[in-house]
Design a protein around this motif. Structure first.
Motif, PDB file in Angstrom:
ATOM      1  N   SER A 195     101.259  65.788 -22.556  1.00 54.05           N
ATOM      2  CA  SER A 195     100.349  65.017 -21.725  1.00 54.05           C
ATOM      3  C   SER A 195      99.677  65.926 -20.712  1.00 54.05           C
ATOM      4  CB  SER A 195     101.113  63.909 -20.985  1.00 54.05           C
ATOM      5  OG  SER A 195     100.269  63.233 -20.083  1.00 54.05           O
ATOM      6  N   GLY A 205     109.299  51.142 -12.764  1.00 50.00           N
ATOM      7  CA  GLY A 205     108.189  50.940 -13.690  1.00 50.00           C
ATOM      8  C   GLY A 205     107.937  49.504 -14.076  1.00 50.00           C
ATOM      9  N   ALA A 247     104.279  47.479 -14.995  1.00 55.99           N
ATOM     10  CA  ALA A 247     103.206  48.450 -15.227  1.00 55.99           C
ATOM     11  C   ALA A 247     102.460  48.137 -16.511  1.00 55.99           C
ATOM     12  CB  ALA A 247     103.787  49.857 -15.306  1.00 55.99           C
ATOM     13  N   VAL A 296     104.469  61.990 -13.142  1.00 57.08           N
ATOM     14  CA  VAL A 296     104.616  60.715 -12.441  1.00 57.08           C
ATOM     15  C   VAL A 296     105.332  60.938 -11.117  1.00 57.08           C
ATOM     16  CG1 VAL A 296     104.655  59.388 -14.575  1.00 57.08           C
ATOM     17  CG2 VAL A 296     106.799  60.232 -13.610  1.00 57.08           C
ATOM     18  N   ALA A 297     105.046  60.071 -10.177  1.00 58.22           N
ATOM     19  CA  ALA A 297     105.704  60.169  -8.879  1.00 58.22           C
ATOM     20  C   ALA A 297     107.185  59.865  -9.023  1.00 58.22           C
ATOM     21  CB  ALA A 297     105.051  59.191  -7.903  1.00 58.22           C
ATOM     22  N   LYS A 353     104.486  56.888 -19.289  1.00 59.15           N
ATOM     23  CA  LYS A 353     104.718  57.205 -17.878  1.00 59.15           C
ATOM     24  C   LYS A 353     105.877  56.392 -17.306  1.00 59.15           C
ATOM     25  CE  LYS A 353      99.855  58.358 -17.072  1.00 59.15           C
ATOM     26  NZ  LYS A 353      98.599  57.968 -16.365  1.00 59.15           N
ATOM     27  N   VAL A 354     105.984  55.146 -17.749  1.00 55.70           N
ATOM     28  CA  VAL A 354     107.102  54.318 -17.296  1.00 55.70           C
ATOM     29  C   VAL A 354     108.423  54.935 -17.739  1.00 55.70           C
ATOM     30  CG1 VAL A 354     108.249  52.092 -17.586  1.00 55.70           C
ATOM     31  CG2 VAL A 354     105.775  52.182 -17.183  1.00 55.70           C
ATOM     32  N   GLU A 380     108.962  58.026 -18.388  1.00 53.13           N
ATOM     33  CA  GLU A 380     109.170  59.240 -17.604  1.00 53.13           C
ATOM     34  C   GLU A 380     109.816  58.897 -16.262  1.00 53.13           C
ATOM     35  OE1 GLU A 380     105.232  60.835 -17.418  1.00 53.13           O
ATOM     36  OE2 GLU A 380     105.611  62.277 -19.031  1.00 53.13           O
ATOM     37  N   GLN A 381     109.343  57.819 -15.646  1.00 44.59           N
ATOM     38  CA  GLN A 381     109.939  57.385 -14.385  1.00 44.59           C
ATOM     39  C   GLN A 381     111.395  56.975 -14.575  1.00 44.59           C
ATOM     40  OE1 GLN A 381     107.198  54.325 -12.873  1.00 44.59           O
ATOM     41  NE2 GLN A 381     106.738  55.715 -11.185  1.00 44.59           N
ATOM     42  N   ASP A 423     100.387  54.451 -20.698  1.00 41.67           N
ATOM     43  CA  ASP A 423     101.026  53.922 -19.498  1.00 41.67           C
ATOM     44  C   ASP A 423     102.526  53.740 -19.725  1.00 41.67           C
ATOM     45  OD1 ASP A 423      98.511  53.828 -18.390  1.00 41.67           O
ATOM     46  OD2 ASP A 423      98.207  51.697 -18.817  1.00 41.67           O
ATOM     47  N   ASP A 466      98.184  64.573 -18.133  1.00 41.63           N
ATOM     48  CA  ASP A 466      98.201  63.823 -16.877  1.00 41.63           C
ATOM     49  C   ASP A 466      99.122  64.493 -15.865  1.00 41.63           C
ATOM     50  OD1 ASP A 466      96.527  61.992 -18.048  1.00 41.63           O
ATOM     51  OD2 ASP A 466      98.156  60.644 -18.645  1.00 41.63           O
ATOM     52  N   GLN A 467      98.911  64.175 -14.614  1.00 46.42           N
ATOM     53  CA  GLN A 467      99.788  64.666 -13.564  1.00 46.42           C
ATOM     54  C   GLN A 467     101.176  64.038 -13.735  1.00 46.42           C
ATOM     55  OE1 GLN A 467      99.183  66.943 -11.164  1.00 46.42           O
ATOM     56  NE2 GLN A 467      97.168  67.290 -12.092  1.00 46.42           N
TER      57      GLN A 467
END
Length: 536
Positions: free
Chosen positions: A312, A156, A159, A317-318, A173-174, A176-177, A170, A314-315
């Motif tokens: 969330s 991340g 980002a 996170v990868a 999401k970081v 989450e990664q 954002d 959102d999809q």
């Protein structure tokens, strides 16, 4: 092997790391599973676990049982006794058989760092044991710890931007990664990562007293996992708060943030306090340093009081790439860097070396960790830092005077002349100290740089005077901020070009701030004058 030497303790008990796994959260005294370094009465004791003693004693004629050397029989050199402790710790750190447990190795790692941090170099004196810092960096354990840490830091990285309207989303999401990456590590690597980070946090607190660095240190993988999840929850909640229509009008203009996300929340928390919105006040109070177990507890208490954390849509996170360990090197890059810093530190603490040599050593001492912190204790560094602070404070005061009572009267030309004149009045060594703070070893090159920055500032000031929706105060602030950002970018680029990226801890040296860093404070003053908000 346990060695009991009947002599006067060679150093304070607290520096010998009596708690075998204090960095990893294990019980303080667990002789069966962990290493301890402690003082007992008039004896200095170093012990490893039974399995580690057996493995490390292989090939030795000594028994893994306790060996006591009576004082009446043989005199003991305290310096040699300390070296024996270092050697035993380094041996544990280089064990790859598994005989030395992770707890053993974390305790040995902590012992070496703590002992050097509290040694003679902490008083600006020469320390003959500094070479053990190189052995530590080259050890198998340290190399693995560095690899795991670099992997986690890379997840991340880069980002988002603090100026982005979706910065907090954002950021969630970081985290989450990072949580996914941490869960993918082996149990051993998780313990190494958290344990070494805990040692670093503990020693940073010994070296500095940061207002933001308070509370219980994260010491177990479970604590770290809970902290990452709390960060995810808080970041999502902060994104909703930043979009709250009750406050948006006062914290942006023309759809653009007036400040970074953090600065915007500074305004929002004042408005929430004035409105009696305690839930928002409590949430925004969680935006500060979020890296302690105490902060995790505060975040969990917030959601227990006000309801569950927002989800969330959102999809997911990868998934981050899996951690792949690299072969251990006999003499790695970290060891070479440590050797450079050891040589630099010895130069800084040697009264016989020239000023030129000390400035060169100061450049080589940039970094982080124990050796960097010890360089801050050198007399030469303190002298340079005092000069840099005086210059920074003088330039900040001059910027405020040049701005006058209203932002649009800021005279960049007058400020540039004062800046150059102040530098001329300094001694040659003090001029070098100021230039060094900006990444310059040549004072004339630094003068040229200041002239270029002033010219750019005047151009920005002229451009900002064009008709737009900003107030005069905001236009003047944008001029100062642009200059400040340019100087920061140039300093970072210079550091990277020299392959010596500046990793100074936050607030470690006030002089490390650019001379116009105070523009952030000036922003609020000018906005106050414009009647937008009032300071509490």
């Amino acid at each position: 092997m346990q060695i009991s030497v009947s002599t006067t303790p060679v150093m304070p008990a607290q520096a010998l790391v009596a708690a075998a796994a204090s960095a990893s959260g294990a019980p303080a005294q667990d002789a069966a599973t962990s290493t301890s370094f402690q003082t007992s009465g008039s004896a200095v004791i170093v012990s490893l676990s039974d399995a580690a003693k057996a493995a490390l004693a292989a090939g030795s004629t000594d028994s893994p049982d306790n060996v006591t050397i009576p004082k009446a029989t043989q005199a003991v050199d305290p310096a040699q006794a300390l070296r024996d402790q270092f050697n035993q710790a380094i041996a544990a750190l280089n064990d790859t058989s598994g005989a030395a447990s992770v707890d053993d190795q974390l305790a040995a790692y902590k012992f070496v760092n703590d002992t050097l941090l509290s040694g003679p170099a902490s008083q600006g004196q020469a320390d003959p044991n500094l070479q053990y810092a190189v052995d530590l960096a080259n050890s198998a354990f340290s190399q693995r710890a560095d690899q795991v840490s670099a992997y986690m830091q890379a997840v991340g990285a880069g980002a988002g931007s603090g100026q982005s309207p979706t910065w907090f989303a954002d950021g969630a999401k970081v985290y989450e990664q990072k949580l996914a990456a941490f869960d993918d590590l082996s149990a051993v690597d998780q313990k190494i990562y958290v344990g070494v980070a805990a040692v670093y946090s503990h020693e940073r607190r010994q070296a500095f007293a940061f207002d933001w660095d308070q509370g219980a240190i994260i010491s177990t993988p479970e604590d770290h996992r809970a902290n990452l999840q709390a960060n995810i929850d808080v970041m999502r909640a902060l994104q909703l708060a930043m979009n709250d229509p009750r406050y948006a009008a006062a914290t942006e203009y023309n759809g653009v943030l007036k400040d970074s996300s953090t600065g915007r929340l500074d305004t929002q928390i004042r408005l929430a306090q004035a409105a009696g919105d305690q839930q928002t006040v409590d949430l925004l109070s969680l935006r500060d340093y979020r890296g302690t177990a105490s902060w995790t507890q505060r975040a969990e208490a917030y959601f227990a009081k006000y309801g569950p954390a927002p989800s969330s849509e959102d999809q997911p996170v990868a998934a981050p790439p899996a951690f792949v360990a690299q072969p251990i090197q006999a003499n790695g890059a970290a060891g070479a860097a440590a050797q450079r810093m050891v040589d630099a530190l010895q130069t800084l603490n040697d009264p016989r070396t020239s000023t030129d040599a000390k400035f060169a050593a100061l450049a080589d001492s940039r970094g982080t960790g124990v050796l960097y912190w010890l360089s801050l204790d050198s007399g030469f560094f303190k002298q340079v830092a005092a000069t840099q602070r005086a210059y920074s404070n003088a330039m900040a005061s001059a910027a405020a005077r040049a701005a006058g009572g209203a932002g649009d009267t800021f005279d960049m030309s007058a400020f540039a002349r004062y800046q150059a004149g102040y530098l001329d009045r300094l001694s040659a060594d003090d001029q070098r100290a100021v230039a060094f703070d900006y990444g310059y070893t040549d004072v004339d090159a630094f003068r040229t740089y200041l002239a270029e920055i002033a010219e750019q500032g005047m151009a920005n000031q002229a451009a900002s005077a064009k008709s737009d929706s900003r107030t005069a105060a905001e236009r003047a602030l944008d001029t100062l901020t642009a200059i400040n950002d340019k100087m920061r970018e140039d300093r970072e680029a210079a550091a990277k070009a020299a392959d010596k990226a500046d990793q100074q801890p936050r607030h470690a040296n006030a002089a490390a701030l650019t001379i116009l860093q105070s523009a952030a404070d000036a922003r609020q003053t000018w906005l106050d004058l414009e009647g937008n908000t009032a300071k509490p």
